[in-house]
Each structure stands twice: as structure tokens, then as C-alpha cells.
Enzyme design. Structure first.
Site, mmCIF file in Angstrom:
data_model
loop_
_atom_site.group_PDB
_atom_site.id
_atom_site.type_symbol
_atom_site.label_atom_id
_atom_site.label_comp_id
_atom_site.label_asym_id
_atom_site.label_seq_id
_atom_site.Cartn_x
_atom_site.Cartn_y
_atom_site.Cartn_z
ATOM 1 N N ASN A 126 20.826 -14.918 46.265
ATOM 2 C CA ASN A 126 21.312 -14.085 47.376
ATOM 3 C C ASN A 126 20.184 -13.149 47.814
ATOM 4 O OD1 ASN A 126 22.531 -12.184 49.004
ATOM 5 N ND2 ASN A 126 24.313 -11.891 47.683
ATOM 6 N N CYS B 214 24.255 -7.206 53.049
ATOM 7 C CA CYS B 214 24.077 -8.651 53.306
ATOM 8 C C CYS B 214 24.557 -9.071 54.682
ATOM 9 C CB CYS B 214 24.805 -9.474 52.252
ATOM 10 S SG CYS B 214 24.186 -9.220 50.598
ATOM 11 N N HIS C 224 26.268 -16.951 54.782
ATOM 12 C CA HIS C 224 25.501 -16.117 53.852
ATOM 13 C C HIS C 224 25.409 -16.854 52.510
ATOM 14 C CE1 HIS C 224 23.990 -12.895 51.539
ATOM 15 N NE2 HIS C 224 25.136 -12.499 51.017
HETATM 16 N N1 ACO Z 1 26.266 -15.624 32.091
HETATM 17 C C1 ACO Z 1 27.233 -15.948 31.235
HETATM 18 N N2 ACO Z 1 28.451 -15.386 31.257
HETATM 19 C C2 ACO Z 1 28.688 -14.486 32.211
HETATM 20 C C3 ACO Z 1 27.720 -14.099 33.157
HETATM 21 C C4 ACO Z 1 26.457 -14.713 33.058
HETATM 22 N N3 ACO Z 1 25.451 -14.416 33.913
HETATM 23 N N4 ACO Z 1 28.241 -13.181 33.993
HETATM 24 C C5 ACO Z 1 29.502 -12.992 33.595
HETATM 25 N N5 ACO Z 1 29.767 -13.758 32.519
HETATM 26 C C6 ACO Z 1 31.014 -13.867 31.743
HETATM 27 C C7 ACO Z 1 31.903 -12.665 31.922
HETATM 28 O O1 ACO Z 1 31.525 -11.647 31.012
HETATM 29 C C8 ACO Z 1 33.256 -13.244 31.603
HETATM 30 O O2 ACO Z 1 33.412 -13.332 30.224
HETATM 31 P P1 ACO Z 1 34.827 -12.992 29.547
HETATM 32 O O3 ACO Z 1 35.780 -14.023 30.114
HETATM 33 O O4 ACO Z 1 34.545 -13.120 28.100
HETATM 34 O O5 ACO Z 1 35.169 -11.602 29.991
HETATM 35 C C9 ACO Z 1 33.156 -14.677 32.140
HETATM 36 O O6 ACO Z 1 31.756 -14.959 32.249
HETATM 37 C C10 ACO Z 1 33.791 -14.853 33.510
HETATM 38 O O7 ACO Z 1 33.322 -13.813 34.338
HETATM 39 P P2 ACO Z 1 33.803 -13.653 35.806
HETATM 40 O O8 ACO Z 1 33.288 -12.364 36.381
HETATM 41 O O9 ACO Z 1 35.280 -13.928 35.853
HETATM 42 O O10 ACO Z 1 33.043 -14.886 36.499
HETATM 43 P P3 ACO Z 1 33.232 -15.442 37.930
HETATM 44 O O11 ACO Z 1 33.601 -16.857 37.876
HETATM 45 O O12 ACO Z 1 34.074 -14.525 38.793
HETATM 46 O O13 ACO Z 1 31.733 -15.371 38.498
HETATM 47 C C11 ACO Z 1 30.323 -14.047 39.923
HETATM 48 C C12 ACO Z 1 31.056 -14.128 38.586
HETATM 49 C C13 ACO Z 1 29.332 -15.184 39.995
HETATM 50 C C14 ACO Z 1 29.601 -12.705 40.002
HETATM 51 C C15 ACO Z 1 31.351 -14.161 41.079
HETATM 52 O O14 ACO Z 1 32.431 -13.296 40.857
HETATM 53 C C16 ACO Z 1 30.765 -13.895 42.433
HETATM 54 O O15 ACO Z 1 29.926 -14.628 42.924
HETATM 55 N N6 ACO Z 1 31.232 -12.823 43.132
HETATM 56 C C17 ACO Z 1 30.737 -12.502 44.460
HETATM 57 C C18 ACO Z 1 29.440 -11.789 44.331
HETATM 58 C C19 ACO Z 1 28.688 -11.638 45.628
HETATM 59 O O16 ACO Z 1 28.671 -12.528 46.435
HETATM 60 N N7 ACO Z 1 28.038 -10.476 45.758
HETATM 61 C C20 ACO Z 1 27.141 -10.239 46.815
HETATM 62 C C21 ACO Z 1 27.764 -9.610 47.982
HETATM 63 S S1 ACO Z 1 26.590 -9.415 49.175
HETATM 64 C C22 ACO Z 1 25.762 -7.874 49.199
HETATM 65 O O17 ACO Z 1 25.887 -7.164 50.167
HETATM 66 C C23 ACO Z 1 24.900 -7.418 48.123
#
Ligand code: ACO
Length: 321
Positions: A277, A112, A247
Site C-alpha cells: 500500500n 490514501c 486503491h
Molecule cells: N503475520 C501473522 N499473523 C498476523 C499478522 C502478521 N503480519 N498480523 C496479524 N496477525 C494475526 C493476528 O494477531 C490474529 O491473531 P489471533 O487470531 O491470534 O488474534 C490473526 O492474525 C488474524 O488477525 P486479523 O487482524 O483478524 O487479520 P485479518 O484477516 O483481518 O487481516 C489485515 C489483517 C491484513 C490488516 C486486514 O484487516 C486489512 O487489510 N485491513 C485493511 C487495512 C488497510 O487497508 N489499511 C490501509 C488504509 S489506507 C490509508 O489511508 C493508510
């Protein structure tokens, strides 16, 4: 000599997948995805469409908007981590399609962060006097590398391409400074284990695996640091910023930076609600939209800042010409 952006272009495939569509295939909801990421829908390319197809259309639009003759291009740089094939490169494929026979062509991989790495590389080629006209493209089709049963990743990504045409100028504008960083020790938090030379028998599927929380923590710091440091390299600070193109990964990451630097919301471009993304395409797509919407004017100080797998992070400071 400085590298001036003289034209922009972007392209997304027509097929839209909404959060409600996703809630039919994994255990998620529109409410969860909107509130945790800001994403409402994303574009997904069909099986016949490869990254070079998106890159070609974005590049064509950047050439049109900059009135560039393809034969005048010295170098084509494509940032991508989802090339059509390991070789030939996407840049060679579009060199042929664009009819840019005089151009050298190469791909660059920094996930990214790829567009920012490619823009900085292109600017250096221009500042060194080696090249005058460089086409820089960011293009990815990461939806082809998603595990559609993994709700942690399949909700986040979309396909797209964005491009800029750079020209050597002695005017007081263009890329002023670049800040490029990598943290290889944390690469394990965002990986695609399958399909590479470590896995010749393809024992692992070619799917993105991510530790979202770790990437989130890194992203917030990376965005903050890269914005501050790229300004510092040009002797500027937050008060000099006219516009930021971050980004487009997660609205909560962008909001953190808005709050941290006390930036007015209308100075920070956000379009992730429509595209998710799009990896290396995210910043040039947002830049193209901002330019088309007259959000950026001559003389503006614009920061392009992002982060990605690697882990990598990078920013460019541009004075709009
Ligand atoms: N729908 C519903 N529930 C979900 C989902 C979903 N799609 N995904 C995860 N959950 C659940 C989890 O299982 C967890 O449940 P639990 O508490 O029972 O274990 C709960 O929701 C909370 O999960 P978290 O992972 O703590 O959620 P968070 O608020 O951290 O959001 C996310 C997750 C959106 C992935 C976030 O961490 C994020 O955006 N991280 C950065 C990702 C990113 O930007 N990646 C790209 C990098 S760029 C590249 O080069 C590819």
C-alpha cells in the site's frame, strides 16, 4: 472545458523488502502476508530520501510523457500525508526542482484517498476556467512512519509516487465526474497520534496505529459505494466500465468488489503484490503502469477508486482521451 490526462509517470525507490525479510524482524510469514493481503514485496526509501524526491521523479516522467514545458504549468497539487516538512509543502519543493516558476503550488491531505481528492480538485479548477495545465502528484513514504515491531501494520505499506499531467480540453474526454466522501467519526480506526499539534512534546511516537478489521469492513463498503455513485453522477452503470484502478491496499478488498460487480479480472488493475500500500501514490502508480502496458485505450471509461485514513473515500470517472 474538461480535464484530460495527457501524460502519466511514476517512481519507486530501488530498495526491496520481501515478506521473508519481514519474517526475520516480526512474527509473520510469507504465506500469511500473501494469503491475507496479496502483498509479496514493497519498496522502502533510504533515510536520505524524502517524499519530494519520489514526487519529483514521478512528476518529471509525467512531464516527459506529456511533452509539457514546466513553465506552462499553472498549478502543482501534491497529495501526501508524509511531507518532507510541515512547510514548505512538497508541491513548493518540486515546483522549484522542476523549474515551474509560473505554477501555484499546494499540498492536499486525505491519506490514501489523497490522489482522488487532488484529481477532483484539479479537474474543478480546469472546468471553472481558472487553469489550463495542472500537475497532480500522489506521493508518500509511509515506511518512515511504521512501527517495525508491529506486525499488524509494518507488513502493509511501501513507498512510491505517481503523477498525471492534466490539460484543459473541449474534446469528449477527461474527468467526467468525482465522488468524494469523509467519515470523520471513524477516524479513530487509523491514526498517527504522534508529531502533530495535539502532541507538541512528541509523547507519542510517529507511528501508524490501525484497527485492521474495522478499516477492512469500511474499505469494502467504501469501494463499492464510490464506484456505483461516481458512475451514477455521469448517468452510467457497471456495464459501462472498461477498466478499474482501485486503491492497492489488500487483494481481498479488491476481490470483494470484483465479485460483487461480477467484473472480469482483467478489467481491474492490481500491482499491490510488488509495492504494498503506497497510500496516495497507489492509484497514479497503477494508472501509469496500466497505461505503459497498453491496458487502457482511447475512449475507455476508467474508474479510479480508493479509501484511506480520515476516514475518507473517493472515486473519479475518466473517459480516456
Ligand atoms: N503475520 C501473522 N499473523 C498476523 C499478522 C502478521 N503480519 N498480523 C496479524 N496477525 C494475526 C493476528 O494477531 C490474529 O491473531 P489471533 O487470531 O491470534 O488474534 C490473526 O492474525 C488474524 O488477525 P486479523 O487482524 O483478524 O487479520 P485479518 O484477516 O483481518 O487481516 C489485515 C489483517 C491484513 C490488516 C486486514 O484487516 C486489512 O487489510 N485491513 C485493511 C487495512 C488497510 O487497508 N489499511 C490501509 C488504509 S489506507 C490509508 O489511508 C493508510
Amino acid at each position: 472545458m474538461k480535464a484530460k490526462i495527457i501524460g502519466t509517470g511514476s517512481y519507486v525507490p530501488p530498495k526491496i523488502i520481501t515478506n521473508d525479510d519481514l519474517s526475520k524482524i516480526v512474527d509473520t510469514s510469507d504465506e500469511w502476508i500473501r494469503s491475507r493481503t496479496g502483498i509479496e514485496e514493497r519498496r522502502v526509501s533510504d533515510p536520505q530520501t524524502a517524499t519530494s524526491d519520489l514526487a519529483y521523479f514521478a512528476a518529471k516522467r509525467a512531464l516527459l510523457s506529456s511533452k509539457t514545458d514546466p513553465m506552462s504549468i499553472d498549478l502543482i497539487l501534491v497529495a501526501t500525508c508524509s511531507p518532507d516538512t510541515l512547510f514548505p509543502s512538497v508541491s513548493c519543493i518540486i515546483q522549484d526542482r522542476l523549474g515551474a516558476q509560473n505554477a501555484a503550488a499546494m499540498d492536499l491531505s486525505a491519506a490514501c484517498s489523497g490522489f482522488n481528492f487532488a484529481l477532483a480538485t484539479a479537474a474543478s479548477f480546469i472546468e471553472s476556467g481558472n487553469y489550463k495545465n495542472i500537475l497532480v502528484v500522489g506521493a508518500d513514504t509511509l515506511t518512515k512512519y511504521l512501527d517495525w515491531t508491529d506486525r499488524n501494520t509494518c507488513i502493509l505499506f511501501g513507498d512510491g509516487a505517481g503523477a498525471v499531467m492534466l490539460k484543459a480540453t473541449d474534446e469528449d474526454c477527461g474527468v467526467l465526474s468525482s465522488y468524494l466522501k469523509a467519515k470523520g467519526e471513524d477516524g479513530k480506526f487509523l491514526v498517527m497520534p504522534g508529531g502533530g499539534s495535539r502532541d507538541p512534546e512528541m509523547k507519542n511516537k510517529r507511528f501508524i496505529r490501525m484497527e485492521g478489521k474495522e478499516v477492512f469492513k469500511f474499505a469494502v463498503k467504501a469501494l463499492e459505494e464510490s464506484v456505483l455513485e461516481v458512475l451514477k453522477l455521469s448517468g452510467m452503470d457497471i456495464s459501462d466500465i472498461d477498466f478499474v484502478i482501485p486503491h492497492q491496499a489488500n487483494i481481498r478488498i479488491i476481490d470483494h468488489v470484483i465479485k460483487k460487480f461480477n467484473l472480469p479480472k482483467d478489467k481491474v488493475y492490481v500491482n499491490l503484490q510488488k509495492y504494498g500500500n503506497t497510500s496516495a501514490a497507489s492509484i497514479p502508480m497503477a494508472l501509469d503502469e496500466a497505461v505503459a502496458g497498453n491496458k487502457i485505450k482511447k475512449g475507455d471509461i476508467v474508474v479510479l477508486s480508493g479509501f484511506g485514513a480520515g476516514l475518507t473515500y473517493a472515486a473519479n470517472l475518466v473517459k480516456w482521451g
